[in-house]
Design a protein around this motif. Structure first.
Motif, PDB file in Angstrom:
ATOM      1  N   SER A 172      -2.503  12.664  -3.217  1.00 41.73           N
ATOM      2  CA  SER A 172      -1.148  12.587  -2.649  1.00 41.73           C
ATOM      3  C   SER A 172      -0.282  11.568  -3.387  1.00 41.73           C
ATOM      4  CB  SER A 172      -1.221  12.207  -1.166  1.00 41.73           C
ATOM      5  OG  SER A 172      -1.863  10.947  -1.036  1.00 41.73           O
ATOM      6  N   ALA A 185      -8.769   3.057  -9.266  1.00 39.85           N
ATOM      7  CA  ALA A 185      -7.970   4.161  -9.834  1.00 39.85           C
ATOM      8  C   ALA A 185      -6.704   4.266  -8.999  1.00 39.85           C
ATOM      9  CB  ALA A 185      -8.779   5.454  -9.820  1.00 39.85           C
ATOM     10  N   ILE A 223      -4.444  -4.609  -4.318  1.00 33.34           N
ATOM     11  CA  ILE A 223      -5.785  -5.179  -4.124  1.00 33.34           C
ATOM     12  C   ILE A 223      -6.277  -6.003  -5.319  1.00 33.34           C
ATOM     13  CG2 ILE A 223      -6.955  -3.939  -2.265  1.00 33.34           C
ATOM     14  CD1 ILE A 223      -7.522  -1.703  -4.237  1.00 33.34           C
ATOM     15  N   PRO A 275      -1.939  13.167 -20.412  1.00 29.91           N
ATOM     16  CA  PRO A 275      -2.704  13.253 -21.657  1.00 29.91           C
ATOM     17  C   PRO A 275      -3.529  12.001 -21.960  1.00 29.91           C
ATOM     18  CG  PRO A 275      -0.406  12.803 -22.145  1.00 29.91           C
ATOM     19  CD  PRO A 275      -0.543  12.758 -20.654  1.00 29.91           C
ATOM     20  N   GLY A 333      -9.216   8.667 -10.444  1.00 29.03           N
ATOM     21  CA  GLY A 333     -10.412   8.496  -9.610  1.00 29.03           C
ATOM     22  C   GLY A 333     -11.301   9.723  -9.669  1.00 29.03           C
ATOM     23  N   MET A 360       4.948   5.946  -9.881  1.00 30.64           N
ATOM     24  CA  MET A 360       4.203   5.780 -11.129  1.00 30.64           C
ATOM     25  C   MET A 360       3.758   4.314 -11.246  1.00 30.64           C
ATOM     26  SD  MET A 360       6.886   7.971 -13.458  1.00 30.64           S
ATOM     27  CE  MET A 360       8.368   7.434 -12.644  1.00 30.64           C
ATOM     28  N   THR A 420      -0.242  12.051  -9.051  1.00 32.29           N
ATOM     29  CA  THR A 420      -0.821  13.301  -9.580  1.00 32.29           C
ATOM     30  C   THR A 420      -0.395  14.523  -8.765  1.00 32.29           C
ATOM     31  OG1 THR A 420      -2.724  11.927 -10.162  1.00 32.29           O
ATOM     32  CG2 THR A 420      -2.978  14.299 -10.431  1.00 32.29           C
ATOM     33  N   ARG A 465       2.445  14.829  -7.337  1.00 34.37           N
ATOM     34  CA  ARG A 465       3.900  14.812  -7.194  1.00 34.37           C
ATOM     35  C   ARG A 465       4.581  14.771  -8.559  1.00 34.37           C
ATOM     36  NH1 ARG A 465       3.673  13.210  -2.282  1.00 34.37           N
ATOM     37  NH2 ARG A 465       5.895  12.988  -2.159  1.00 34.37           N
ATOM     38  N   ASN A 466       3.841  15.086  -9.634  1.00 38.88           N
ATOM     39  CA  ASN A 466       4.416  14.874 -10.969  1.00 38.88           C
ATOM     40  C   ASN A 466       5.072  16.128 -11.534  1.00 38.88           C
ATOM     41  OD1 ASN A 466       2.362  16.418 -12.101  1.00 38.88           O
ATOM     42  ND2 ASN A 466       1.159  14.669 -12.763  1.00 38.88           N
ATOM     43  N   GLY A 518       3.742  18.103 -13.903  1.00 40.60           N
ATOM     44  CA  GLY A 518       2.765  19.098 -14.343  1.00 40.60           C
ATOM     45  C   GLY A 518       2.679  19.266 -15.852  1.00 40.60           C
ATOM     46  N   HIS A 519       3.215  18.301 -16.579  1.00 36.97           N
ATOM     47  CA  HIS A 519       3.315  18.408 -18.030  1.00 36.97           C
ATOM     48  C   HIS A 519       2.180  17.631 -18.683  1.00 36.97           C
ATOM     49  CE1 HIS A 519       6.923  18.844 -21.037  1.00 36.97           C
ATOM     50  NE2 HIS A 519       5.903  19.586 -21.357  1.00 36.97           N
ATOM     51  N   LEU A 525       0.855  -1.192   0.000  1.00 37.64           N
ATOM     52  CA  LEU A 525       0.000   0.000   0.000  1.00 37.64           C
ATOM     53  C   LEU A 525       0.890   1.241   0.000  1.00 37.64           C
ATOM     54  CD1 LEU A 525      -2.580  -1.191   2.646  1.00 37.64           C
ATOM     55  CD2 LEU A 525      -3.086  -0.670   0.243  1.00 37.64           C
ATOM     56  N   TYR A 565      -0.188   1.172  -7.435  1.00 38.11           N
ATOM     57  CA  TYR A 565      -0.480   0.296  -6.292  1.00 38.11           C
ATOM     58  C   TYR A 565      -1.556  -0.740  -6.616  1.00 38.11           C
ATOM     59  CZ  TYR A 565       1.640   4.417  -4.101  1.00 38.11           C
ATOM     60  OH  TYR A 565       2.469   5.457  -3.773  1.00 38.11           O
ATOM     61  N   ALA A 588      -7.921   8.749  -4.938  1.00 33.70           N
ATOM     62  CA  ALA A 588      -8.345  10.145  -5.196  1.00 33.70           C
ATOM     63  C   ALA A 588      -7.241  10.902  -5.915  1.00 33.70           C
ATOM     64  CB  ALA A 588      -8.716  10.832  -3.890  1.00 33.70           C
ATOM     65  N   GLY A 589      -6.723  10.305  -6.999  1.00 29.80           N
ATOM     66  CA  GLY A 589      -5.794  11.003  -7.890  1.00 29.80           C
ATOM     67  C   GLY A 589      -6.555  11.428  -9.139  1.00 29.80           C
ATOM     68  N   ALA A 597      -6.142   6.069   0.317  1.00 28.43           N
ATOM     69  CA  ALA A 597      -5.246   5.546   1.359  1.00 28.43           C
ATOM     70  C   ALA A 597      -4.576   6.661   2.172  1.00 28.43           C
ATOM     71  CB  ALA A 597      -4.173   4.670   0.714  1.00 28.43           C
TER      72      ALA A 597
HETATM   73  C1  LIG Z   1       7.792  12.232 -10.310  1.00 28.59           C
HETATM   74  C2  LIG Z   1       6.688  12.053 -11.330  1.00 28.59           C
HETATM   75  C3  LIG Z   1       6.623  12.896 -12.433  1.00 28.59           C
HETATM   76  C4  LIG Z   1       5.624  12.732 -13.385  1.00 28.59           C
HETATM   77  N1  LIG Z   1       5.497  13.643 -14.387  1.00 28.59           N
HETATM   78  C5  LIG Z   1       4.486  13.535 -15.281  1.00 28.59           C
HETATM   79  C6  LIG Z   1       4.277  14.526 -16.259  1.00 28.59           C
HETATM   80  O1  LIG Z   1       4.918  15.568 -16.265  1.00 28.59           O
HETATM   81  N2  LIG Z   1       3.312  14.305 -17.202  1.00 28.59           N
HETATM   82  C7  LIG Z   1       2.540  13.173 -17.183  1.00 28.59           C
HETATM   83  O2  LIG Z   1       1.735  12.976 -18.089  1.00 28.59           O
HETATM   84  N3  LIG Z   1       2.661  12.276 -16.199  1.00 28.59           N
HETATM   85  C8  LIG Z   1       3.594  12.437 -15.247  1.00 28.59           C
HETATM   86  N4  LIG Z   1       3.710  11.526 -14.249  1.00 28.59           N
HETATM   87  C9  LIG Z   1       2.741  10.445 -14.192  1.00 28.59           C
HETATM   88  C10 LIG Z   1       1.365  10.951 -13.744  1.00 28.59           C
HETATM   89  O3  LIG Z   1       1.519  11.703 -12.570  1.00 28.59           O
HETATM   90  C11 LIG Z   1       0.437   9.768 -13.543  1.00 28.59           C
HETATM   91  O4  LIG Z   1       0.324   9.052 -14.762  1.00 28.59           O
HETATM   92  C12 LIG Z   1      -0.951  10.168 -13.099  1.00 28.59           C
HETATM   93  O5  LIG Z   1      -0.901  11.145 -12.103  1.00 28.59           O
HETATM   94  C13 LIG Z   1      -1.679   8.928 -12.602  1.00 28.59           C
HETATM   95  O6  LIG Z   1      -2.867   9.324 -11.978  1.00 28.59           O
HETATM   96  P1  LIG Z   1      -3.658   8.242 -11.136  1.00 28.59           P
HETATM   97  O7  LIG Z   1      -4.843   8.886 -10.572  1.00 28.59           O
HETATM   98  O8  LIG Z   1      -3.828   7.029 -11.954  1.00 28.59           O
HETATM   99  O9  LIG Z   1      -2.628   7.817  -9.990  1.00 28.59           O
HETATM  100  P2  LIG Z   1      -2.280   8.514  -8.605  1.00 28.59           P
HETATM  101  O10 LIG Z   1      -2.251   9.975  -8.706  1.00 28.59           O
HETATM  102  O11 LIG Z   1      -1.072   7.814  -8.069  1.00 28.59           O
HETATM  103  O12 LIG Z   1      -3.531   8.158  -7.723  1.00 28.59           O
HETATM  104  C14 LIG Z   1      -3.741   6.852  -7.213  1.00 28.59           C
HETATM  105  C15 LIG Z   1      -4.300   7.031  -5.809  1.00 28.59           C
HETATM  106  O13 LIG Z   1      -4.755   5.781  -5.329  1.00 28.59           O
HETATM  107  C16 LIG Z   1      -4.467   5.690  -3.956  1.00 28.59           C
HETATM  108  N5  LIG Z   1      -4.446   4.269  -3.618  1.00 28.59           N
HETATM  109  C17 LIG Z   1      -3.637   3.323  -4.129  1.00 28.59           C
HETATM  110  N6  LIG Z   1      -3.927   2.106  -3.603  1.00 28.59           N
HETATM  111  C18 LIG Z   1      -4.947   2.306  -2.747  1.00 28.59           C
HETATM  112  C19 LIG Z   1      -5.692   1.443  -1.902  1.00 28.59           C
HETATM  113  N7  LIG Z   1      -5.444   0.116  -1.845  1.00 28.59           N
HETATM  114  N8  LIG Z   1      -6.683   1.981  -1.138  1.00 28.59           N
HETATM  115  C20 LIG Z   1      -6.963   3.306  -1.206  1.00 28.59           C
HETATM  116  N9  LIG Z   1      -6.284   4.165  -1.996  1.00 28.59           N
HETATM  117  C21 LIG Z   1      -5.292   3.681  -2.755  1.00 28.59           C
HETATM  118  C22 LIG Z   1      -3.103   6.352  -3.841  1.00 28.59           C
HETATM  119  O14 LIG Z   1      -2.852   6.780  -2.523  1.00 28.59           O
HETATM  120  C23 LIG Z   1      -3.228   7.509  -4.822  1.00 28.59           C
HETATM  121  O15 LIG Z   1      -3.678   8.701  -4.207  1.00 28.59           O
HETATM  122  C24 LIG Z   1       4.679  11.673 -13.257  1.00 28.59           C
HETATM  123  C25 LIG Z   1       4.723  10.850 -12.138  1.00 28.59           C
HETATM  124  C26 LIG Z   1       5.697  11.037 -11.167  1.00 28.59           C
HETATM  125  C27 LIG Z   1       5.705  10.161  -9.954  1.00 28.59           C
END
Ligand SMILES: Cc1cc2nc3c(=O)[nH]c(=O)nc-3n(C[C@H](O)[C@H](O)[C@H](O)COP(=O)(O)OP(=O)(O)OC[C@H]3O[C@@H](n4cnc5c(N)ncnc54)[C@H](O)[C@@H]3O)c2cc1C
Length: 462
Positions: A78, A255, A263, A405, A47, A374, A81, A83-84, A86-87, A6, A259, A43-44, A73
């Protein structure tokens, strides 16, 4: 490979999360609801965008929305999304060019066009909803730093152009001295420019989340899901286990990006948590040059930095793979965003001075460095749609460090699958994104294959 742990606690502080929104630690109700029509896990971007489209869909049709609960979680947004880099940079040529031989030109054309459509759709929603998230519509400049990488990419570009892939109309190519002058990057051998955007992702997602909570969506932060039922009970509910109790849902949306296998164990080694590193750089003097483009600086197939200039004159730079990529355990199958990558943590010091013309005397310095997790998939493509073998369970995950994108319109498609029982084929999402059993059964791991190839090229014996 074991399933992902997790998310860890006490993650490093990213620039984007420096002023948390009031919903950051929000729980809409003190107790976890016992049932919901739809539970969204995570909640990224993925989601929250899915919830946005479900609500929008219901509003457009004048029907009351389903009862939605979001389980997160850690804090809201957090994960990656928040921590990326911003591109928001649709890729018209690199991945499409390299995937063409596997999936065919028609499929990669759809993939590239879908990414371009995401850019337009995100711009539109930000304008329509009046969201303040420092959105800037711009040109991305990809600087290619060796003849070898330039030749490899140019071959893919020529193939896409020859086949009239529409997004290529927006791509401008320069080489030699013109490339260095156009990009401002010292020693650039070639460069491509095309339409892109950058923004403050946490502000976008929290603005959308805020609208959802105002519309009655129940947000439960600090509520990790530790297990999910594979099949519904006799009342049609799927049980989700959390340390705060069990919640039963008619439908589940995963979403959970990097991670996911925590699950959905069948995704262990199909979606692998991969740690990345990013920084915020400030100019030391008021008259440092303003960058008018966003950037990708590509040193090799596997080593690059991405860079976004903020309108306040500061810069976001991420990547740094050239200094840590060889050290597999520092990034592969690693969820430790509570720690920096040791080999890379000073890489951004002096970066602007080293890489860009005109920045030598800027006094630019690193003001913040952070890491994030990621979700890299074993075939390099996201998994979207119905979770293979699971009824009433949907997913959007595995964005390979490139979700900005891809996510918004994928979420729209998943919302239509949930509400209208639309088939994946009718959503407009590229076929190659579909989560299928065949992809789960494929034993290949392109993440490790690329890593091994790169190590061998550098003389390592594996
Ligand atoms: C350093 C870095 C730089 C990046 N730069 C770019 C960029 O410039 N351009 C770009 O296109 N992409 C970039 N990315 C990738 C981009 O950020 C991700 O593709 C995108 O944010 C994914 O969104 P998401 O909602 O799928 O994931 P996330 O934002 O990771 O959200 C997933 C959420 O699920 C929660 N979660 C996970 N497992 C569980 C669980 N079992 N129970 C409850 N909650 C859970 C996590 O805590 C998290 O908040 C970067 C990533 C990183 C780490």
């Amino acid at each position: 490979m074991p399933r992902s742990p997790l998310p860890v606690q006490d993650a490093t502080a990213s620039f984007w999360r420096s002023a948390p929104h009031p919903l950051d630690n929000h729980r809409s109700t003190p107790e976890l609801p016992t049932t919901a029509d739809i539970v969204v896990i995570g909640a990224g971007y993925a989601g929250v965008a899915t919830v946005y489209h479900i609500l929008d869909h219901c509003k457009t049709r004048g029907v009351s929305p389903p009862k939605i609960v979001i389980l997160e979680a850690r804090q809201a947004c957090s994960g990656a999304t928040g921590r990326n880099g911003g591109h928001l940079k649709p890729d018209p040529y690199n991945r499409p060019g390299s995937l063409a031989s596997t999936y065919g030109i028609q499929e990669v054309a759809k993939y590239a066009e879908f990414e371009a459509k995401n850019l337009t759709a995100v711009k539109k929603v930000i304008e329509q909803e009046g969201i303040d998230c420092d959105f800037v519509y711009t040109r991305a400049v990809d600087a290619l730093m060796s003849e070898a990488i330039s030749d490899r990419i140019k071959a893919g570009v020529d193939l896409l152009k020859k086949n009239n892939v529409s997004v290529m109309d927006d791509v401008y190519f320069a080489q030699g001295a013109e490339a260095e002058r156009l990009s401002g990057v010292k020693g650039a051998k070639a460069c491509f420019s095309y339409t892109a955007a950058h923004m403050w992702p946490y502000k976008l997602i929290l603005a959308l989340l805020s609208k959802a909570v105002d519309a009655g969506v129940n947000l439960q932060t600090h509520t990790p899901v530790t297990a999910a039922a594979v099949t519904p009970d006799e009342d049609g509910y799927l049980a989700l286990t959390t340390p705060r109790g069990v919640i039963r849902a008619k439908k589940i949306v995963y979403a959970t990006n990097g991670y996911t296998s925590s699950i959905l164990p069948e995704f262990a080694d199909k979606i692998v948590p991969v740690r990345g590193i990013c920084s915020h750089i400030k100019p030391g003097k008021a008259d440092a040059p303003l960058l008018r483009n966003s950037y990708l600086i590509r040193w090799s197939d596997t080593e690059y930095e991405y860079l976004v200039p903020r309108l306040d004159g500061s810069i976001i730079v991420g990547g740094a793979r050239s200094v840590y990529y060889h050290d597999l355990q520092s990034w592969y199958d690693n969820v430790n965003d509570d720690k920096l990558i040791d080999l890379a943590k000073t890489h951004f010091d002096g970066y602007m001075q080293r890489v860009f013309h005109g920045w030598e005397d800027s006094g630019a310095y690193t003001s913040k460095v952070w890491t994030g997790i990621m979700g890299y998939s074993s075939d390099g493509l996201p998994h979207i749609g119905v979770v293979p073998g699971r009824q009433n369970q949907f997913m959007l995950a595995g964005f390979n460090g490139h979700g900005m994108p891809q996510i918004f319109l994928s979420a729209k498609g998943v919302a239509s699958m949930i509400l209208d029982q639309l088939s994946f084929q009718d959503t407009g999402i590229p076929k190659i994104y579909e989560a299928t059993q065949a992809r789960l059964d494929n034993p290949r791991n392109s993440i490790l294959e690329s890593w091994k190839d790169a190590q061998r090229r550098q003389g390592a014996k594996l």
